[in-house]
Enzyme design. Structure first.
Site, PDB file in Angstrom:
ATOM      1  N   LYS A 159       7.742  -2.931 -20.512  1.00 40.56           N
ATOM      2  CA  LYS A 159       7.792  -1.813 -19.570  1.00 40.56           C
ATOM      3  C   LYS A 159       9.223  -1.312 -19.394  1.00 40.56           C
ATOM      4  O   LYS A 159       9.469  -0.112 -19.252  1.00 40.56           O
ATOM      5  CB  LYS A 159       7.217  -2.243 -18.215  1.00 40.56           C
ATOM      6  CG  LYS A 159       7.248  -1.150 -17.127  1.00 40.56           C
ATOM      7  CD  LYS A 159       6.555   0.131 -17.584  1.00 40.56           C
ATOM      8  CE  LYS A 159       6.237   1.104 -16.467  1.00 40.56           C
ATOM      9  NZ  LYS A 159       7.299   1.457 -15.563  1.00 40.56           N
ATOM     10  N   GLU A 219      11.681   6.564 -21.999  1.00 42.20           N
ATOM     11  CA  GLU A 219      11.329   7.669 -21.087  1.00 42.20           C
ATOM     12  C   GLU A 219      12.577   8.409 -20.614  1.00 42.20           C
ATOM     13  O   GLU A 219      12.621   9.644 -20.615  1.00 42.20           O
ATOM     14  CB  GLU A 219      10.566   7.092 -19.898  1.00 42.20           C
ATOM     15  CG  GLU A 219      10.138   8.068 -18.843  1.00 42.20           C
ATOM     16  CD  GLU A 219       9.512   7.348 -17.655  1.00 42.20           C
ATOM     17  OE1 GLU A 219      10.012   7.543 -16.528  1.00 42.20           O
ATOM     18  OE2 GLU A 219       8.542   6.594 -17.854  1.00 42.20           O
ATOM     19  N   SER A 223       2.357   1.791 -16.192  1.00 43.32           N
ATOM     20  CA  SER A 223       2.895   3.140 -16.388  1.00 43.32           C
ATOM     21  C   SER A 223       1.797   4.171 -16.184  1.00 43.32           C
ATOM     22  O   SER A 223       0.647   3.954 -16.548  1.00 43.32           O
ATOM     23  CB  SER A 223       3.478   3.291 -17.791  1.00 43.32           C
ATOM     24  OG  SER A 223       3.975   4.603 -17.974  1.00 43.32           O
ATOM     25  N   GLY A 224       2.196   5.298 -15.628  1.00 44.47           N
ATOM     26  CA  GLY A 224       1.251   6.386 -15.436  1.00 44.47           C
ATOM     27  C   GLY A 224       1.439   7.109 -14.128  1.00 44.47           C
ATOM     28  O   GLY A 224       0.777   8.110 -13.868  1.00 44.47           O
ATOM     29  N   MET A 246       1.345   3.852  -5.293  1.00 45.48           N
ATOM     30  CA  MET A 246       0.798   3.128  -6.446  1.00 45.48           C
ATOM     31  C   MET A 246      -0.208   2.062  -6.013  1.00 45.48           C
ATOM     32  O   MET A 246      -1.276   1.926  -6.618  1.00 45.48           O
ATOM     33  CB  MET A 246       1.934   2.484  -7.246  1.00 45.48           C
ATOM     34  CG  MET A 246       2.799   3.464  -8.007  1.00 45.48           C
ATOM     35  SD  MET A 246       1.953   4.238  -9.396  1.00 45.48           S
ATOM     36  CE  MET A 246       1.862   2.847 -10.550  1.00 45.48           C
ATOM     37  N   GLY A 247       0.115   1.320  -4.977  1.00 43.58           N
ATOM     38  CA  GLY A 247      -0.776   0.266  -4.505  1.00 43.58           C
ATOM     39  C   GLY A 247      -2.101   0.817  -4.000  1.00 43.58           C
ATOM     40  O   GLY A 247      -3.176   0.275  -4.301  1.00 43.58           O
ATOM     41  N   ARG A 307      22.341  10.801 -16.648  1.00 42.00           N
ATOM     42  CA  ARG A 307      21.959  10.721 -15.231  1.00 42.00           C
ATOM     43  C   ARG A 307      23.170  10.381 -14.363  1.00 42.00           C
ATOM     44  O   ARG A 307      23.335  10.915 -13.271  1.00 42.00           O
ATOM     45  CB  ARG A 307      20.851   9.684 -15.043  1.00 42.00           C
ATOM     46  CG  ARG A 307      19.547  10.069 -15.705  1.00 42.00           C
ATOM     47  CD  ARG A 307      18.368   9.327 -15.119  1.00 42.00           C
ATOM     48  NE  ARG A 307      17.150   9.639 -15.850  1.00 42.00           N
ATOM     49  CZ  ARG A 307      15.936   9.296 -15.464  1.00 42.00           C
ATOM     50  NH1 ARG A 307      15.774   8.608 -14.337  1.00 42.00           N
ATOM     51  NH2 ARG A 307      14.867   9.616 -16.176  1.00 42.00           N
ATOM     52  N   HIS A 312       9.932   0.785 -22.378  1.00 40.01           N
ATOM     53  CA  HIS A 312       9.180   2.031 -22.163  1.00 40.01           C
ATOM     54  C   HIS A 312       9.994   2.998 -21.297  1.00 40.01           C
ATOM     55  O   HIS A 312      10.145   4.170 -21.618  1.00 40.01           O
ATOM     56  CB  HIS A 312       7.837   1.694 -21.497  1.00 40.01           C
ATOM     57  CG  HIS A 312       7.099   2.860 -20.919  1.00 40.01           C
ATOM     58  ND1 HIS A 312       7.494   3.516 -19.759  1.00 40.01           N
ATOM     59  CD2 HIS A 312       5.974   3.494 -21.318  1.00 40.01           C
ATOM     60  CE1 HIS A 312       6.653   4.496 -19.494  1.00 40.01           C
ATOM     61  NE2 HIS A 312       5.716   4.502 -20.423  1.00 40.01           N
ATOM     62  N   ASN A 313      10.537   2.479 -20.201  1.00 39.94           N
ATOM     63  CA  ASN A 313      11.287   3.340 -19.287  1.00 39.94           C
ATOM     64  C   ASN A 313      12.603   3.801 -19.885  1.00 39.94           C
ATOM     65  O   ASN A 313      13.056   4.917 -19.617  1.00 39.94           O
ATOM     66  CB  ASN A 313      11.525   2.612 -17.966  1.00 39.94           C
ATOM     67  CG  ASN A 313      10.273   2.558 -17.111  1.00 39.94           C
ATOM     68  OD1 ASN A 313       9.148   2.629 -17.610  1.00 39.94           O
ATOM     69  ND2 ASN A 313      10.443   2.430 -15.811  1.00 39.94           N
ATOM     70  N   LEU A 357       0.808  -1.217   0.000  1.00 43.34           N
ATOM     71  CA  LEU A 357       0.000   0.000   0.000  1.00 43.34           C
ATOM     72  C   LEU A 357       0.843   1.270   0.000  1.00 43.34           C
ATOM     73  O   LEU A 357       0.610   2.208   0.762  1.00 43.34           O
ATOM     74  CB  LEU A 357      -0.961  -0.017   1.192  1.00 43.34           C
ATOM     75  CG  LEU A 357      -2.052  -1.095   1.114  1.00 43.34           C
ATOM     76  CD1 LEU A 357      -2.852  -1.152   2.398  1.00 43.34           C
ATOM     77  CD2 LEU A 357      -2.960  -0.851  -0.088  1.00 43.34           C
ATOM     78  N   ALA A 400      10.639  -3.936  -6.289  1.00 41.11           N
ATOM     79  CA  ALA A 400      11.213  -4.997  -7.124  1.00 41.11           C
ATOM     80  C   ALA A 400      12.405  -5.649  -6.437  1.00 41.11           C
ATOM     81  O   ALA A 400      13.076  -5.050  -5.602  1.00 41.11           O
ATOM     82  CB  ALA A 400      11.622  -4.436  -8.481  1.00 41.11           C
ATOM     83  N   VAL A 429       4.863  -4.251  -4.584  1.00 38.24           N
ATOM     84  CA  VAL A 429       5.964  -4.094  -3.642  1.00 38.24           C
ATOM     85  C   VAL A 429       7.240  -3.797  -4.414  1.00 38.24           C
ATOM     86  O   VAL A 429       7.298  -3.943  -5.640  1.00 38.24           O
ATOM     87  CB  VAL A 429       6.148  -5.353  -2.768  1.00 38.24           C
ATOM     88  CG1 VAL A 429       4.883  -5.624  -1.970  1.00 38.24           C
ATOM     89  CG2 VAL A 429       6.501  -6.574  -3.609  1.00 38.24           C
TER      90      VAL A 429
END
Length: 467
Positions: free
Chosen positions: A181, A188, A127-128, A12-13, A286, A184-185, A9, A75, A73
């Site tokens: 994903k 990003e 994602s979002g 995101m959760g 980065r 995607h990242n 929780l 990764a 949770v």
């Protein structure tokens, strides 16, 4: 009995739980820290059918069979730890889903381990961010079709929706969801770095204020650069710090964090032998940002001779827009090439057109450019890096002078533009029939007898005694 269970929780959760509840499904939630569960139920849950549980056994027993459990949770080892705690209470045919930013090879391992126990497993790329989790994310589920079908109705209903349909589709076999994903990242990372370089030029060359840059970003967002990242960028530029009244962005330390997905993308591209130089450059950007003290020390030791000429403001702004469009298309091109090769190598059977469709809503890299790329892919699904298409080449060639102009200006002002430069060099490499790799092969043969092929005698390997 609850339709689905969710463990974890964090932001995101919690938001995903509320999203699922808002769509009419009943949800059981559990967190390793009981107080988090209690606070969530008491302070955030309204009319949704969401119930908190304080031990794994009662949590699992509250679920309809076959049970569907979504893990939100961190990764890595935490995922394995939660799975170990769940297994004693699960039956054959139950389903565990991992919605974290998990390395796809870890997902493959878990699928195989749980398959031996006849427990189903899905790796779901989500994602979002927190807003997407609550109002509709882009969902990238991968695993067996049987596992996906168990939870398909829930996933489609909680996903974002565009004119092209829900932003959720069955990505493919095995760990395809987390693989996509990851790509995607990686893309990003690239777009964010390219935008930061653009912001740097606007500030250091044209001496524009944060508000002025925000106005430019907002105007760009009305055109071909329309995207979620451009939208949040003009809002960022206008935000003022309450304490000082200064633009908040100018008070943020210039050290960019990362959680590993960009690095995994680059490592995967290298392992598969696919050139993703701009994605790599963004990652290195980065890394470079993190060495703040070293950069500060060196900045005091190097005298910089800046140009005295006045530059045409409108021209620079127009060329920056084109340079950013050029760079973004190259970033997508490299990412989709890695995705296509990964699908072949791992037998994922990924439909790239479908991936582009579900990236149109909910996700961080949603943009107007996705429709253009999807049309190109639909014309020729074997065009894995987009470049073998007349419209793509025209798109890049009409912006070539702009990116050349911008990268030269950046050099004159000592501004690093890792993504813009690498996108240009990548394009030059891809359109060059004769690269100087022949010289490298001669050197390799000289010092290591590594041999070479000749352009005039195909199929034969040669070695020269150079001295």
């Amino acid at each position: 009995m609850k339709d689905i269970g969710l463990i974890g929780l964090g932001v995101m959760g919690r938001n995903l739980s509320l999203n699922i509840g808002n769509k009419g499904f009943s949800v059981a939630v559990f967190n390793m820290t009981s107080q988090k569960t209690k606070d969530f139920i008491e302070n955030e849950v309204g009319k949704q059918d969401i119930t908190g549980y304080y031990d794994i056994k009662s949590f699992v027993e509250s679920l309809k069979k076959p049970r569907k459990i979504l893990l939100m949770v961190k990764a890595g080892k935490p995922v394995d730890s939660v799975i170990e705690k769940l297994i004693p209470y699960l039956d054959e045919g139950d389903l565990i889903m991992d919605g974290g930013n998990t390395y796809y090879r870890d997902t493959t391992r878990r699928i195989n381990e749980l398959n031996e126990k006849k427990i189903l497993y899905l790796g779901i790329g989500i994602s979002g961010g927190e807003e997407g989790a609550l109002n509709g994310p882009s969902l990238m589920p991968g695993g067996s079709k049987k596992a996906y079908d168990l939870v398909k109705d829930i996933l489609i209903k909680i996903a974002a929706e565009t004119e092209s349909g829900p932003c959720c589709t069955y990505i493919g076999n095995d760990s395809a969801g987390h693989f996509v994903k990851m790509i995607h990242n990686g893309i990003e990372y690239g777009i964010m770095q390219a935008m930061s370089e653009t912001y740097d030029i606007l500030g250091k060359v044209l001496k524009l204020s944060a508000d002025e840059i925000g106005d430019i970003f907002e105007k760009w967002n009305e055109g071909e650069l329309n995207s979620f990242l451009m939208e949040i960028s003009y809002k960022i530029m206008r935000h003022k710090d309450e304490e000082t009244g200064k633009p908040t962005v100018e008070l943020i330390l210039d050290k960019a964090g990362q959680k590993g997905t960009g690095k995994w993308t680059v490592q995967t591209s290298i392992d598969m032998g696919i050139p993703a130089v701009s994605l790599n450059a963004a990652l290195e950007g980065r890394v470079l940002s993190y060495f703040k003290e070293e950069r500060l020390n060196l900045s005091k030791k190097v005298a910089k001779d800046y140009p005295k000429d006045l530059y045409d403001k409108d021209k620079i702004i127009g060329d920056l827009e084109n340079s950013l469009l050029f760079s973004n298309l190259i970033l997508f091109s490299q990412g989709l090439w890695v995705m296509s090769e990964g699908s072949k190598v791992n037998n994922f059977d990924i439909d790239i057109s479908e991936v582009l469709k579900i990236w149109k809503g909910g996700c961080i890299i949603r943009s107007k450019m996705l429709d253009f790329m999807r049309a190109v892919i639909d014309e020729d699904k074997e065009n894995v890096n987009l470049l073998n298409n007349k419209r793509v080449l025209e798109f890049l060639m009409t912006r070539l002078d702009s990116i050349k102009y911008i990268t030269n200006i950046a050099r004159n002002f000592y501004i690093p533009t890792l993504v813009h430069n690498s996108a240009l060099d990548y394009f030059f490499s891809m359109i060059e029939g004769n690269l100087p790799a022949n010289f490298i092969q001669a050197q390799r043969d000289f010092f290591g007898a590594h041999t070479y092929n000749r352009i005039d005698k195909g199929g034969i390997i040669f070695h020269t005694k150079w001295e």
